[in-house]
Design a protein around this motif. Structure first.
Motif, PDB file in Angstrom:
ATOM      1  N   VAL A   6       0.858  -1.179   0.000  1.00 17.47           N
ATOM      2  CA  VAL A   6       0.000   0.000   0.000  1.00 17.47           C
ATOM      3  C   VAL A   6       0.894   1.229   0.000  1.00 17.47           C
ATOM      4  N   PHE A   7       0.792   2.024  -1.055  1.00 20.62           N
ATOM      5  CA  PHE A   7       1.567   3.263  -1.165  1.00 20.62           C
ATOM      6  C   PHE A   7       0.655   4.456  -0.894  1.00 20.62           C
ATOM      7  N   ALA A   8       1.242   5.502  -0.320  1.00 21.47           N
ATOM      8  CA  ALA A   8       0.488   6.698   0.017  1.00 21.47           C
ATOM      9  C   ALA A   8       0.965   7.863  -0.830  1.00 21.47           C
ATOM     10  N   GLY A   9      -0.001   8.588  -1.390  1.00 24.11           N
ATOM     11  CA  GLY A   9       0.333   9.833  -2.047  1.00 24.11           C
ATOM     12  C   GLY A   9       0.485  10.940  -1.023  1.00 24.11           C
ATOM     13  N   SER A  10       0.913  12.090  -1.493  1.00 28.53           N
ATOM     14  CA  SER A  10       1.153  13.202  -0.580  1.00 28.53           C
ATOM     15  C   SER A  10      -0.134  13.863  -0.102  1.00 28.53           C
ATOM     16  N   SER A  11      -1.278  13.538  -0.699  1.00 30.99           N
ATOM     17  CA  SER A  11      -2.521  14.219  -0.325  1.00 30.99           C
ATOM     18  C   SER A  11      -3.120  13.688   0.976  1.00 30.99           C
ATOM     19  N   CYS A  12      -2.969  12.405   1.257  1.00 31.17           N
ATOM     20  CA  CYS A  12      -3.644  11.827   2.431  1.00 31.17           C
ATOM     21  C   CYS A  12      -2.759  10.793   3.133  1.00 31.17           C
ATOM     22  N   PRO A  13      -1.606  11.180   3.662  1.00 31.45           N
ATOM     23  CA  PRO A  13      -0.771  10.185   4.360  1.00 31.45           C
ATOM     24  C   PRO A  13      -1.401   9.698   5.656  1.00 31.45           C
ATOM     25  N   ASP A  14      -2.144  10.549   6.364  1.00 32.58           N
ATOM     26  CA  ASP A  14      -2.761  10.126   7.620  1.00 32.58           C
ATOM     27  C   ASP A  14      -3.836   9.075   7.374  1.00 32.58           C
ATOM     28  N   LEU A  15      -4.654   9.277   6.351  1.00 33.17           N
ATOM     29  CA  LEU A  15      -5.685   8.303   6.032  1.00 33.17           C
ATOM     30  C   LEU A  15      -5.056   6.975   5.619  1.00 33.17           C
ATOM     31  N   THR A  16      -3.959   7.022   4.881  1.00 35.39           N
ATOM     32  CA  THR A  16      -3.286   5.789   4.467  1.00 35.39           C
ATOM     33  C   THR A  16      -2.726   5.041   5.666  1.00 35.39           C
ATOM     34  N   ASP A  17      -2.174   5.768   6.630  1.00 37.29           N
ATOM     35  CA  ASP A  17      -1.653   5.115   7.838  1.00 37.29           C
ATOM     36  C   ASP A  17      -2.771   4.409   8.604  1.00 37.29           C
ATOM     37  N   MET A  25      -0.614  -3.930   8.632  1.00 38.13           N
ATOM     38  CA  MET A  25       0.605  -3.899   7.840  1.00 38.13           C
ATOM     39  C   MET A  25       1.171  -2.488   7.844  1.00 38.13           C
ATOM     40  N   ALA A  26       2.397  -2.355   7.364  1.00 39.02           N
ATOM     41  CA  ALA A  26       3.051  -1.057   7.304  1.00 39.02           C
ATOM     42  C   ALA A  26       2.953  -0.472   5.902  1.00 39.02           C
ATOM     43  N   ARG A  27       3.017   0.828   5.820  1.00 34.80           N
ATOM     44  CA  ARG A  27       2.952   1.509   4.532  1.00 34.80           C
ATOM     45  C   ARG A  27       4.245   1.302   3.760  1.00 34.80           C
ATOM     46  N   ALA A  28       4.147   1.045   2.470  1.00 30.72           N
ATOM     47  CA  ALA A  28       5.333   0.846   1.633  1.00 30.72           C
ATOM     48  C   ALA A  28       6.058   2.174   1.422  1.00 30.72           C
ATOM     49  N   ASP A  29       7.364   2.076   1.222  1.00 32.32           N
ATOM     50  CA  ASP A  29       8.189   3.276   1.109  1.00 32.32           C
ATOM     51  C   ASP A  29       8.227   3.769  -0.335  1.00 32.32           C
ATOM     52  N   ALA A  30       8.077   5.077  -0.471  1.00 30.95           N
ATOM     53  CA  ALA A  30       8.197   5.743  -1.770  1.00 30.95           C
ATOM     54  C   ALA A  30       8.662   7.165  -1.515  1.00 30.95           C
ATOM     55  N   GLU A  31       9.468   7.676  -2.434  1.00 31.03           N
ATOM     56  CA  GLU A  31       9.994   9.037  -2.304  1.00 31.03           C
ATOM     57  C   GLU A  31       9.303   9.940  -3.320  1.00 31.03           C
ATOM     58  N   LEU A  32       8.615  10.954  -2.810  1.00 29.40           N
ATOM     59  CA  LEU A  32       7.870  11.892  -3.644  1.00 29.40           C
ATOM     60  C   LEU A  32       8.494  13.267  -3.499  1.00 29.40           C
ATOM     61  N   THR A  33       9.060  13.774  -4.576  1.00 29.86           N
ATOM     62  CA  THR A  33       9.712  15.082  -4.556  1.00 29.86           C
ATOM     63  C   THR A  33       9.304  15.877  -5.791  1.00 29.86           C
ATOM     64  N   GLN A  34       9.736  17.130  -5.809  1.00 25.52           N
ATOM     65  CA  GLN A  34       9.510  18.009  -6.946  1.00 25.52           C
ATOM     66  C   GLN A  34      10.811  18.710  -7.302  1.00 25.52           C
ATOM     67  N   ILE A  44      10.114   4.511  -6.235  1.00 25.02           N
ATOM     68  CA  ILE A  44       9.577   3.412  -5.441  1.00 25.02           C
ATOM     69  C   ILE A  44      10.755   2.726  -4.754  1.00 25.02           C
ATOM     70  N   LEU A  45      10.755   2.707  -3.419  1.00 25.49           N
ATOM     71  CA  LEU A  45      11.911   2.243  -2.648  1.00 25.49           C
ATOM     72  C   LEU A  45      11.777   0.804  -2.178  1.00 25.49           C
ATOM     73  N   THR A  46      10.822   0.060  -2.699  1.00 23.59           N
ATOM     74  CA  THR A  46      10.674  -1.346  -2.355  1.00 23.59           C
ATOM     75  C   THR A  46      10.288  -2.122  -3.607  1.00 23.59           C
ATOM     76  N   SER A  47      10.562  -3.416  -3.597  1.00 20.22           N
ATOM     77  CA  SER A  47      10.272  -4.240  -4.760  1.00 20.22           C
ATOM     78  C   SER A  47       8.761  -4.459  -4.889  1.00 20.22           C
ATOM     79  N   VAL A  48       8.255  -4.250  -6.093  1.00 17.85           N
ATOM     80  CA  VAL A  48       6.827  -4.451  -6.369  1.00 17.85           C
ATOM     81  C   VAL A  48       6.610  -5.590  -7.351  1.00 17.85           C
ATOM     82  N   ARG A  49       7.647  -6.348  -7.680  1.00 19.41           N
ATOM     83  CA  ARG A  49       7.527  -7.403  -8.673  1.00 19.41           C
ATOM     84  C   ARG A  49       6.519  -8.459  -8.228  1.00 19.41           C
TER      85      ARG A  49
END
Length: 505
Positions: A6-17, A25-34, A44-49
């Protein structure tokens, strides 16, 4: 759950948690920058295969950045060989643009659905779409969940004497949603409407032209045929009636009431030698006018005979700059509900052009789409226009539940609340919606309104902590359990039907 991320976008991290907590389960790691120029970057910082991936992203105040972030995350997971990618959108962006607002408008919600399909999404989970037919925009399955069971349970637990409450729609377009909640709670329902376009109308002539879509009365058709036969008889007898040098077969005009009249004053000449000649055209027109008068009297008699016995439950009020005012309130504004006709003769308009007005489109509706919520609020706040607001239903000394799918602009909500309190004499008002968008100072204005007691929304759309802290009337319901159960059932291939059922405590 094994094999699930389960990945979280920047709009609703609290709802995803909260969703991940309910799933254990724990939220999957992803790096979102601009980048410095505003471009969105996703890593995407974890394997999704061969994993079942869920991307949770909702609409936010930065709606365009949110959409691009969602598309890039889906594409990144697809490029990482994910087995299945599901987009979880508690509030679907651009859902209000699901139809053309003008002839050259864009259906933006369908465009977003196509973009998500190209990015690689295989399933969509959302809550209370603005228009349920939007599910047809997607090429993949869509689970449109409803917050109604959650809202109904909150009403049973927190609203005093809810069995006597009335569910009210603040516009005609939300009646289906209101009746659904009223049926679930076994309550009465009502509606508030605002007249914005009422004005004088001109009745078309019933002689000489055939208008598509206009139902012709057989009596009027018989009179029209009599006029036509009389004209031909006079012409054959050598007594053609003239009107200012024009031929008799010119179209007959109509007066302001829709009754035919002659184009110029005067009487037609008749042959005194022919005592058995048919009646003159003026006499025929007078007889036709009397027929129309008799038909109007019959229609009025029918209306009196079949009058609605519950007409006392219809209450009218005046709306000035979005607020209900007393009947004796002085106003110099132009009233949209005023049906008075200026001194100008309506027949000065071209007789032919009166038949080419805007008619209902063959596919339903009219040529112009209805105004959006933002446009309606702008019209309500216009100081130059006065509106008439109507309440249908008995709300006296009762609790009123005003329900819609989202709260964005405050104008229509405040107008409906003031109507049920000041005109309908309701004792308490709850404003209930699934999505608390709260654009601009909407929440502050609703908080300051004395006629609104409680504002109930869900956490499908992020609400800033500052706004929530300063709004004592605001109640936020949690959707995390509903979305977590939808994710679990989607992963294991279970039915979604239990999520739509009302569970009575």
């Amino acid at each position: 759950m094994r094999g699930t991320l389960v990945f979280a976008g920047s709009s609703c991290p609290d709802l995803t948690d909260k969703i991940c907590h309910n799933l254990g389960m724990a939220r999957a790691d992803a790096e979102l920058t601009q980048f410095s120029n505003g471009e969105t970057s996703v890593r995407i910082l974890t394997s999704v295969r061969e994993k079942d991936v869920f991307v949770v992203q909702s609409g936010s105040d930065r709606i365009n950045d949110t959409v691009m972030e969602l598309l890039i995350m889906i594409s990144a997971c697809k490029g990482g060989s994910a087995n299945k990618i599901t987009a979880v959108l508690p509030y679907f962006p651009y859902s209000r643009q699901s139809k053309k607002k003008s002839h050259r408008g864009a259906i933006t919600a369908r465009l977003l659905a196509n973009l998500m399909d190209v990015a690689g999404v295989k399933h969509v989970v959302t809550v209370d779409l603005h228009a349920s037919q939007m599910q047809g925009f997607f090429k993949c399955p869509v689970d449109n969940l409803h917050a109604e069971p959650l809202i109904a349970r909150w009403i049973r637990r927190n609203v005093a004497e809810w069995q006597e409450a009335v569910v009210v729609s603040k516009n005609a377009g939300g009646t289906k949603r209101v009746t659904s909640l009223a049926d679930a709670l076994k309550l009465n329902f009502g509606m508030v409407t605002t007249d914005k376009r009422r004005g004088p109308s001109m009745a078309p002539s019933v002689i000489g032209y055939s208008i598509d879509g206009l139902e012709r009365h057989p009596v009027l058709d018989a009179v029209s045929n009599q006029v036509r036969n009389t004209t031909l008889s006079e012409s054959e007898n050598g007594n053609p009636a003239t009107d200012g040098g024009r031929s008799q077969d010119s179209p007959t005009a109509a007066d302001a009431q829709g009754s035919p009249r002659l184009r110029a004053n005067g009487t037609h000449a008749r042959n005194p030698a022919n005592s058995k000649s048919p009646p003159s055209r003026s006499q025929t027109l007078l007889s036709q006018s009397s027929v129309i008068t008799e038909l109007d009297e019959e229609a009025e008699a029918d209306e009196l005979e079949y009058n609605d016995r519950r007409a006392h439950e219809v209450t009218h009020g005046r709306l000035v700059q979005g607020h209900v005012v007393p009947d004796d309130f002085p106003s110099s504004t132009a009233s949209v509900a005023d049906t008075s006709v200026p001194d100008e003769d309506p027949m000065t308009m071209s007789h032919a052009s009166s038949f080419f007005g805007l008619q209902p489109h063959a596919l339903g509706g009219s040529g112009d789409a209805g105004a959006s919520s933002d446009e309606e609020d702008d019209i309500l706040k216009n100081p130059k226009v006065e509106h008439m607001i109507t309440l249908v239903g008995d709300v006296k000394d009762r609790t009123v539940l005003i329900v819609d799918d989202m709260i964005d602009k405050p104008g229509s909500w405040i107008a409906a609340a003031e109507t049920v309190v000041k005109r309908g004499r309701a004792k308490k008002v709850y404003c209930i919606a699934t999505h608390g968008v709260f654009g601009g100072d909407c929440l502050e204005q609703m908080q300051a309104c004395d006629c609104i007691d409680t504002i109930v929304v869900t956490n499908s759309h992020p609400i800033s902590e500052v706004k929530a802290r300063n709004a004592s009337k605001l109640v936020v319901l949690d959707l995390s359990f509903l979305l977590a159960e939808a994710i679990r059932r989607n992963h294991y291939g279970e039915s979604m039907s239990p999520l739509f059922q009302h569970v009575v405590d």
